[in-house]
Design an enzyme around this catalytic site. Sequence first.
Site, PDB file in Angstrom:
ATOM      1  N   ASP A   1       0.786  -1.096   0.015  1.00 49.83           N
ATOM      2  CA  ASP A   1      -0.381   0.319  -0.239  1.00 49.83           C
ATOM      3  C   ASP A   1       0.662   1.245   0.116  1.00 49.83           C
ATOM      4  O   ASP A   1       2.410   1.381   0.581  1.00 49.83           O
ATOM      5  CB  ASP A   1      -0.436   0.266   1.198  1.00 49.83           C
ATOM      6  CG  ASP A   1      -1.580   1.355   1.281  1.00 49.83           C
ATOM      7  OD1 ASP A   1      -2.496   1.708   0.287  1.00 49.83           O
ATOM      8  OD2 ASP A   1      -1.835   1.987   2.282  1.00 49.83           O
ATOM      9  N   SER A   2       0.464   2.585  -0.361  1.00 47.23           N
ATOM     10  CA  SER A   2       0.827   3.640  -0.139  1.00 47.23           C
ATOM     11  C   SER A   2       1.430   3.991   0.839  1.00 47.23           C
ATOM     12  O   SER A   2       2.419   4.438   1.711  1.00 47.23           O
ATOM     13  CB  SER A   2       0.479   5.051  -0.481  1.00 47.23           C
ATOM     14  OG  SER A   2      -0.934   5.160   0.202  1.00 47.23           O
TER      15      SER A   2
ATOM     16  N   CYS B   1      -4.424  -1.212  -1.827  1.00 47.21           N
ATOM     17  CA  CYS B   1      -4.750   0.140  -2.635  1.00 47.21           C
ATOM     18  C   CYS B   1      -5.515   0.568  -3.336  1.00 47.21           C
ATOM     19  O   CYS B   1      -5.520   0.154  -4.289  1.00 47.21           O
ATOM     20  CB  CYS B   1      -3.078   0.958  -2.341  1.00 47.21           C
ATOM     21  SG  CYS B   1      -3.577   1.996  -2.587  1.00 47.21           S
TER      22      CYS B   1
ATOM     23  N   GLU C   1      -1.443   8.010   8.741  1.00 43.75           N
ATOM     24  CA  GLU C   1      -0.554   7.762   8.710  1.00 43.75           C
ATOM     25  C   GLU C   1       0.226   8.333   9.972  1.00 43.75           C
ATOM     26  O   GLU C   1       1.299   7.668  10.384  1.00 43.75           O
ATOM     27  CB  GLU C   1       0.401   8.489   7.524  1.00 43.75           C
ATOM     28  CG  GLU C   1       0.125   7.683   6.140  1.00 43.75           C
ATOM     29  CD  GLU C   1       1.102   6.783   6.097  1.00 43.75           C
ATOM     30  OE1 GLU C   1       1.555   6.551   6.407  1.00 43.75           O
ATOM     31  OE2 GLU C   1       0.378   5.877   5.385  1.00 43.75           O
TER      32      GLU C   1
ATOM     33  N   CYS D   1     -10.967   3.681   0.048  1.00 42.09           N
ATOM     34  CA  CYS D   1      -9.303   3.896   0.650  1.00 42.09           C
ATOM     35  C   CYS D   1      -9.522   2.822   1.565  1.00 42.09           C
ATOM     36  O   CYS D   1      -9.960   3.268   2.723  1.00 42.09           O
ATOM     37  CB  CYS D   1      -9.319   5.193   0.489  1.00 42.09           C
ATOM     38  SG  CYS D   1      -7.227   5.740   1.148  1.00 42.09           S
TER      39      CYS D   1
ATOM     40  N   HIS E   1      -6.901   3.212   4.550  1.00 43.62           N
ATOM     41  CA  HIS E   1      -6.715   3.694   5.468  1.00 43.62           C
ATOM     42  C   HIS E   1      -7.777   4.457   5.886  1.00 43.62           C
ATOM     43  O   HIS E   1      -8.253   3.900   6.717  1.00 43.62           O
ATOM     44  CB  HIS E   1      -6.146   5.093   5.080  1.00 43.62           C
ATOM     45  CG  HIS E   1      -4.615   5.286   4.401  1.00 43.62           C
ATOM     46  ND1 HIS E   1      -4.193   4.492   3.560  1.00 43.62           N
ATOM     47  CD2 HIS E   1      -3.379   5.535   5.076  1.00 43.62           C
ATOM     48  CE1 HIS E   1      -2.130   4.746   3.265  1.00 43.62           C
ATOM     49  NE2 HIS E   1      -2.924   4.817   4.406  1.00 43.62           N
TER      50      HIS E   1
HETATM   51  N1  DGL Z   1      -5.105   3.920   1.335  1.00 45.29           N
HETATM   52  C1  DGL Z   1      -4.466   3.877  -0.366  1.00 45.29           C
HETATM   53  C2  DGL Z   1      -5.851   3.680  -1.498  1.00 45.29           C
HETATM   54  O1  DGL Z   1      -6.602   2.546  -1.015  1.00 45.29           O
HETATM   55  C3  DGL Z   1      -4.705   5.455  -0.408  1.00 45.29           C
HETATM   56  C4  DGL Z   1      -4.223   6.260  -0.813  1.00 45.29           C
HETATM   57  C5  DGL Z   1      -2.658   7.607  -1.105  1.00 45.29           C
HETATM   58  O2  DGL Z   1      -1.886   7.500  -0.317  1.00 45.29           O
HETATM   59  O3  DGL Z   1      -3.036   8.433  -1.426  1.00 45.29           O
HETATM   60  O4  DGL Z   1      -6.346   4.567  -1.887  1.00 45.29           O
END
Ligand code: DGL
Length: 267
Positions: A9-10, A72, A151, A183, A185
């Site tokens: 993931d990011s 993600c 984060e 998302c 997160h």
């Molecule tokens: N967890 C990512 C998603 O599902 C986050 C994306 C981001 O880093 O902006 O889209």
Amino acid sequence: MSRTIGVFDSGVGGLSVLQYIREALPEARLIYVADSGHVPYGGRSAAFIEARGMALTRFLLSQGAEAIVIACNTATAAAAAPLRRQFSKIPFIGMEPAVKPAVAATQSKVVGVLATVGTLESARFAALLEKYAGDVRIVTQGCPGLVDLVERGDLRSIEARRLVERYTAPLLEAGADTFILGCTHYPFLAPLIREVVGEQIALIDTGAAVARELKRRVDTELPPCMQMGVVGDEIFHSSGDIERATRIVSQLWGADVTVQPLPQAYS
Ligand code: DGL
């Protein structure tokens, strides 16, 4: 050899999916990469996200991953197709906002989608609406700042509440009774979102469905795994600050974990 699954993931959002993967594949080794050195992906170009997806995939394959979960939505929209072309023998399981189940669940015929701008502007999301929205009105809301809260491990400060209020208000005003958390997160903010929007709104995310799909593909596409009865483990890597990653991953995963730096060649 135990089964090895790569997940990226990011940042730490994909941990909301990893929980379901752990339940679905209790014997597997799960290697998770948080690309926190480059978070958020939401406002980045598709080319940048694709390049990160390629690097993270190469790293996970070097660690023995047999299948990869792109945990993600933003990275799936930007990079799933090129990754599948580049690594055609590897099963990739991507994520996309849960439009189909939300359309099936709504009574008011209005569904709200909370997601990153990158996801909402992608061709993949447009195709998803085309396929599943039918006569349901879909109201979208980009949510800059929510990923950064998670984060930082900030799941319920005043600032977090204000942002959640700001992003959910237009969806409530439009009459949405079902919100898609588009998302990975955002499930970590679900208790706060629930407090803000009330009990009558359904909150839908795709973590459980993705874990089921992973298990199905592992069972059907990978060679059988001979070692039975082992207890799986998790290995965490981050491209960001390691002290901070260790603190936040431990908080969100609910156990003290060690986070290793992602090697420079992949960062
Ligand atoms: N967890 C990512 C998603 O599902 C986050 C994306 C981001 O880093 O902006 O889209």
